[in-house]
Design a protein around this motif. Structure first.
Motif, short mmCIF file in Angstrom:
data_model
loop_
_atom_site.label_atom_id
_atom_site.label_comp_id
_atom_site.label_asym_id
_atom_site.label_seq_id
_atom_site.Cartn_x
_atom_site.Cartn_y
_atom_site.Cartn_z
N GLY A 1 -8.66 -27.78 24.61
CA GLY A 1 -7.57 -27.23 24.26
C GLY A 1 -7.13 -28.74 23.35
N ILE B 1 -0.87 -35.16 22.26
CA ILE B 1 0.37 -34.61 21.72
C ILE B 1 1.34 -36.38 21.74
N GLY C 1 -7.22 -22.49 22.72
CA GLY C 1 -6.22 -23.94 21.56
C GLY C 1 -6.86 -24.31 21.12
N ALA C 2 -7.13 -25.11 20.77
CA ALA C 2 -8.09 -26.43 19.59
C ALA C 2 -9.71 -25.64 19.68
N ASP D 1 -9.87 -23.28 17.26
CA ASP D 1 -10.04 -23.60 15.87
C ASP D 1 -11.34 -24.04 16.25
N LYS E 1 -3.98 -20.96 22.39
CA LYS E 1 -2.53 -21.28 23.32
C LYS E 1 -1.10 -21.37 23.32
N GLU E 2 -1.64 -21.90 21.70
CA GLU E 2 -0.43 -23.10 20.71
C GLU E 2 1.28 -22.83 21.37
N LEU F 1 2.87 -23.68 24.15
CA LEU F 1 2.94 -25.56 23.90
C LEU F 1 3.86 -25.52 23.20
N ILE G 1 4.21 -24.75 20.30
CA ILE G 1 3.63 -25.54 18.50
C ILE G 1 3.35 -24.29 17.97
N THR G 2 3.35 -24.39 15.93
CA THR G 2 2.73 -23.73 15.09
C THR G 2 0.87 -24.35 15.54
N SER G 3 -0.22 -23.81 16.20
CA SER G 3 -0.97 -23.67 16.04
C SER G 3 -1.86 -24.34 14.52
N ASP G 4 -2.42 -25.24 14.37
CA ASP G 4 -2.28 -26.21 13.04
C ASP G 4 -3.46 -26.74 12.44
#
Length: 279
Positions: A71, A77, A128-129, A132, A151-152, A155, A157-160
């Protein structure tokens, strides 16, 4: 040459001289290859360098150590949360955040903008990332023991960085919604069932051998055809059928009458392997 460049978060290798296959390793094994701030500058720079290298035909993206990618590094962060990056004006803080999120997004989108195929070879955790990254890749493979998580949501947050935009086109809207809202783990075999990966290999050794052979097969094809196929597919993804057909007609009007076409036809007639010039 790419292998001589030094990166903090990556390693670029050409294992066999003369091969068109280049290996791009996420290289922070002690941190599970979590993506650091350095990564978001180095990754697009490495791809840009490989894009300009006529010897590079296909790139294999993998992770050093026990995992593909755990991730985004929590230090990234923390950087966004630090007081020194906050303004008393919430609008200015929001503008700063948006600009930096766009910066992070561009590093992932660089995979799609890269002319040549990028193949993800996933082992261990892809979280997570990491999702992406592989969602932006052109082809994906994994080991049986690989595990995946969007995973976001866990945490807060919205995966962006692209998963929410790319996954629906890969695994279907309903599956993408379920994976993203639950944040649950899923296995390599389920990733294959969902269509996230094209094939599951029994272990790391077979994954490396199998992906290398697939990459070599692609690298032996016409580079004009390979580059064109990737670009037309990506562009057509967000077009209507008529728009996609018009795009490929325009593309092929510029490249179809090539030396590669002549060589491919001659090789078939002579029952030999074609030899194409580098791009």
């Amino acid at each position: 040459m790419e292998e001589q460049l030094q990166y903090k978060s990556l390693q670029v290798k050409q294992k066999s001289p003369g091969s068109g296959i280049f290996y791009l390793h996420l290289n922070r094994p002690t941190r599970g290859n979590a993506l650091s701030l350095d990564f978001f500058t180095e990754f697009p720079a490495a791809l840009s360098s490989l894009d300009r290298n006529p010897n590079a035909a296909v790139v294999i993206l993998s992770g050093a150590g026990n995992h593909f990618c755990s991730g985004i590094d929590l230090q990234v962060i923390s950087y966004f949360q630090s007081d020194e990056n906050q303004s008393t004006d919430s609008a200015r803080t929001g503008e700063w955040l948006r600009r930096n999120i766009k910066f992070l997004q561009r590093a992932v989108t660089a995979i799609e903008e890269f002319r040549k195929p990028v193949i993800a070879a996933v082992h261990g955790a892809c979280v997570g990332a990491g999702i992406d990254l592989i969602a932006a890749c052109d082809i994906r493979y994994c080991t049986e023991s690989a595990l995946f998580m969007v995973k976001e949501v866990d945490l807060g947050i919205t995966s962006d960085l692209g998963s929410l935009q790319r996954l629906p086109g890969i695994v279907g809207f309903g599956n993408a919604m379920e994976l993203a809202l639950t944040g649950r783990r899923f296995s390599g075999s389920e990733a294959k069932e969902l269509g996230l990966v094209s094939r599951v290999f029994s272990n790391m050794e077979s994954l490396e051998e199998g992906v290398a052979q697939i990459a070599e097969d692609i690298a032996a094809k016409s580079p004009l055809a390979v580059v064109g196929t990737k670009r037309v597919l990506i562009q057509s993804r967000d077009m209507t059928l008529d728009q996609g057909l018009d795009y490929v007609a325009t593309w092929n009007s510029g490249v179809i009458l090539s030396d590669d076409l002549t060589e491919a036809i001659s090789a078939q007639r002579q029952k030999r392997k074609p030899k194409f010039s580098k791009l």
